[in-house]
Design a protein around this motif. Structure first.
Motif, PDB file in Angstrom:
ATOM      1  N   ASN A  73       0.880  -1.171  -0.142  1.00 20.92           N
ATOM      2  CA  ASN A  73       0.042  -0.103  -0.038  1.00 20.92           C
ATOM      3  C   ASN A  73       0.820   1.260   0.002  1.00 20.92           C
ATOM      4  O   ASN A  73       1.899   1.184   0.528  1.00 20.92           O
ATOM      5  CB  ASN A  73      -0.718  -0.175   1.220  1.00 20.92           C
ATOM      6  N   TRP A  78      -2.312   3.585   8.127  1.00 15.62           N
ATOM      7  CA  TRP A  78      -3.429   2.905   7.556  1.00 15.62           C
ATOM      8  C   TRP A  78      -4.574   3.609   7.871  1.00 15.62           C
ATOM      9  O   TRP A  78      -4.934   4.456   8.613  1.00 15.62           O
ATOM     10  CB  TRP A  78      -3.668   1.658   8.515  1.00 15.62           C
ATOM     11  N   GLU A  81     -10.458   2.957   5.015  1.00 16.43           N
ATOM     12  CA  GLU A  81     -10.787   2.546   3.592  1.00 16.43           C
ATOM     13  C   GLU A  81      -9.747   1.603   3.047  1.00 16.43           C
ATOM     14  O   GLU A  81      -9.936   1.121   2.063  1.00 16.43           O
ATOM     15  CB  GLU A  81     -10.695   3.847   2.701  1.00 16.43           C
ATOM     16  N   ASP A  82      -8.592   1.447   3.645  1.00 18.65           N
ATOM     17  CA  ASP A  82      -7.867   0.456   3.106  1.00 18.65           C
ATOM     18  C   ASP A  82      -8.035  -0.953   3.104  1.00 18.65           C
ATOM     19  O   ASP A  82      -8.629  -1.548   3.994  1.00 18.65           O
ATOM     20  CB  ASP A  82      -6.345   0.702   4.035  1.00 18.65           C
ATOM     21  N   VAL A  83      -7.699  -1.773   1.989  1.00 18.70           N
ATOM     22  CA  VAL A  83      -7.477  -2.981   1.808  1.00 18.70           C
ATOM     23  C   VAL A  83      -5.898  -3.427   1.896  1.00 18.70           C
ATOM     24  O   VAL A  83      -5.236  -3.183   1.027  1.00 18.70           O
ATOM     25  CB  VAL A  83      -8.149  -3.546   0.560  1.00 18.70           C
ATOM     26  N   GLU A  85      -2.413  -4.607   1.542  1.00 20.02           N
ATOM     27  CA  GLU A  85      -1.882  -6.007   0.541  1.00 20.02           C
ATOM     28  C   GLU A  85      -0.385  -5.984   0.913  1.00 20.02           C
ATOM     29  O   GLU A  85       0.275  -4.969   0.994  1.00 20.02           O
ATOM     30  CB  GLU A  85      -1.991  -5.480  -0.909  1.00 20.02           C
ATOM     31  N   THR A 112      -6.013 -13.418   0.998  1.00 18.87           N
ATOM     32  CA  THR A 112      -6.469 -13.758  -0.305  1.00 18.87           C
ATOM     33  C   THR A 112      -5.477 -13.733  -1.229  1.00 18.87           C
ATOM     34  O   THR A 112      -4.672 -12.630  -1.164  1.00 18.87           O
ATOM     35  CB  THR A 112      -7.645 -12.742  -0.782  1.00 18.87           C
ATOM     36  N   LYS A 130      -3.708 -10.301  -0.257  1.00 15.79           N
ATOM     37  CA  LYS A 130      -4.394  -9.136   0.456  1.00 15.79           C
ATOM     38  C   LYS A 130      -5.263  -9.668   1.595  1.00 15.79           C
ATOM     39  O   LYS A 130      -5.595 -10.871   1.864  1.00 15.79           O
ATOM     40  CB  LYS A 130      -5.753  -8.758  -0.487  1.00 15.79           C
ATOM     41  N   PRO A 132      -7.964  -8.904   5.035  1.00 14.33           N
ATOM     42  CA  PRO A 132      -9.330  -8.405   5.122  1.00 14.33           C
ATOM     43  C   PRO A 132      -9.400  -6.740   5.302  1.00 14.33           C
ATOM     44  O   PRO A 132      -8.370  -6.159   5.781  1.00 14.33           O
ATOM     45  CB  PRO A 132      -9.740  -8.992   6.590  1.00 14.33           C
ATOM     46  N   PRO A 133     -10.290  -6.175   4.368  1.00 16.37           N
ATOM     47  CA  PRO A 133     -10.522  -4.904   4.587  1.00 16.37           C
ATOM     48  C   PRO A 133     -10.556  -4.205   5.817  1.00 16.37           C
ATOM     49  O   PRO A 133     -11.115  -4.900   6.990  1.00 16.37           O
ATOM     50  CB  PRO A 133     -11.968  -4.584   3.878  1.00 16.37           C
ATOM     51  N   GLU A 136     -13.498  -3.945   7.765  1.00 17.96           N
ATOM     52  CA  GLU A 136     -14.185  -5.188   8.531  1.00 17.96           C
ATOM     53  C   GLU A 136     -13.383  -5.437  10.027  1.00 17.96           C
ATOM     54  O   GLU A 136     -13.559  -6.250  10.535  1.00 17.96           O
ATOM     55  CB  GLU A 136     -14.110  -6.371   7.597  1.00 17.96           C
ATOM     56  N   SER A 137     -12.511  -4.560  10.140  1.00 15.31           N
ATOM     57  CA  SER A 137     -11.659  -4.634  11.278  1.00 15.31           C
ATOM     58  C   SER A 137     -12.474  -4.002  12.588  1.00 15.31           C
ATOM     59  O   SER A 137     -13.305  -3.258  12.526  1.00 15.31           O
ATOM     60  CB  SER A 137     -10.290  -4.014  11.253  1.00 15.31           C
TER      61      SER A 137
END
Length: 324
Positions: A73, A78, A81-83, A85, A112, A130, A132-133, A136-137
């Motif tokens: 990234n 962080w 909005e970050d995913v 990687e 993933t 990747k 988890p977004p 979702e944390s």
């Protein structure tokens, strides 16, 4: 003499052939690694700097080891909005090399698959994945308190849509199920009508992915005496402890003090953190210009200190911009 020269030439030629044949023989002796199986455990919190995340990579096979990872990234911090990687570097053990030919050969838990590239004569595998977004944390619990009138209270947690709560008496769980609430308090007066030592445990649950849950945090034990238990049973112990409370609507968030007022066009310290509220009382995020200085408030509203903002600006310990 000629016979001796021929014999010597024959020996040299034989040695050369042996050396040449030894190279492919050594290569052929290495064993293929045709599958990779990893478990990735990550704890990446919004509004923290790169490098402060916690990422553990656990190889499930003994033919290779985890070397290190790199963040793909861009930026410095962080954000929600970050995913995330990352590139994971695996190193084949002695006598092995990577020979993966398809994506399905990579089995992942907690991440993933994106790409896999072999390096250094296939002794290193660069595996891009990747996580988890961050939407979702869920953050960590910071404080939980059980009051002697039967109410449990705790601080709101970033990313939490609800909370799981469990009451304990004398070390044993009260009731057979874990309770769930969207509030930051719970009324246990019906369960605390007898004397004893009580405590409560709470953990946050993400508002988008309810499978993502934070760690349990327990309150200190409190001793409910016979007299206190009697007051609780008879409804004489009082209502929920009066504290300031966060409110939300379609416009944003604001904070209601104990006396019913709310901060406007000013800073307010709440649970040891500083927040800024505009003229209408709504919490502000991003850059704040105040009395000749600039400050930065994260998405949670908390003023950042002693760190770097998402645009690369360095902040002092008091939140002001560091000057050259």
């Amino acid at each position: 003499m000629r016979a001796g020269k021929k014999a010597a030439a024959f020996i040299i030629a034989s040695m050369a052939i042996a050396v040449v044949m030894a190279v492919p023989a050594m290569a052929a002796s290495r064993k293929k690694i045709s599958t990779v199986n990893l478990e990735v455990e990550s704890n990446v919190q919004p509004d923290t700097r790169y490098g402060e995340e916690e990422i553990e990579v656990d190889p499930k096979e003994n033919t290779y080891t985890f070397d290190y990872y790199e963040i793909n990234n861009t930026g410095f911090n962080w954000t929600r909005e970050d995913v995330p990687e990352i590139a994971i570097y695996l190193r084949a053990n002695e006598g092995y090399y990577f020979s993966l030919t398809k994506a399905s050969a990579v089995k992942l838990k907690g991440a993933t698959y994106v790409t896999a590239v072999k390096q250094d004569s296939s002794e290193v595998l660069k595996l891009t994945v990747k996580l988890p977004p961050l939407a979702e944390s869920v953050g960590e619990m910071t404080s939980v308190k059980l009051w002697d009138n039967g109410f449990a209270t705790w601080d709101a947690v970033s990313g939490a849509g609800s909370y799981e709560v469990r009451l304990y008496k004398n070390g044993e769980g009260v009731g057979v199920t874990i309770l769930t609430t969207t509030d930051t308090n719970y009324n246990f007066q019906k369960q605390m009508g007898r004397s004893g030592y009580y405590k409560v445990k709470v953990r946050p649950v993400n508002g988008i992915n309810q499978a993502n849950k934070g760690e349990w945090l327990e309150s200190p034990d409190i001793n409910i005496t016979e007299e206190q238990a009697r007051q609780i049973r008879n409804g004489e112990a009082g209502d929920r402890p009066i504290q300031g409370e966060w409110k939300n609507d379609a416009v944003g968030s604001w904070y209601v003090r104990v006396d019913g007022t709310y901060p406007q066009e000013q800073w307010e310290q709440i649970d040891s953190k500083w927040y800024f509220f505009d003229t209408n009382g709504y919490m502000k995020t991003g850059w704040i210009d105040w009395e000749g200085e600039r400050y930065y408030c994260a998405e949670s509203g908390e003023m950042l200190t002693n760190t770097t903002t998402p645009d690369g600006t360095i902040l002092n310990h008091d939140g002001t911009v560091k000057k050259d």
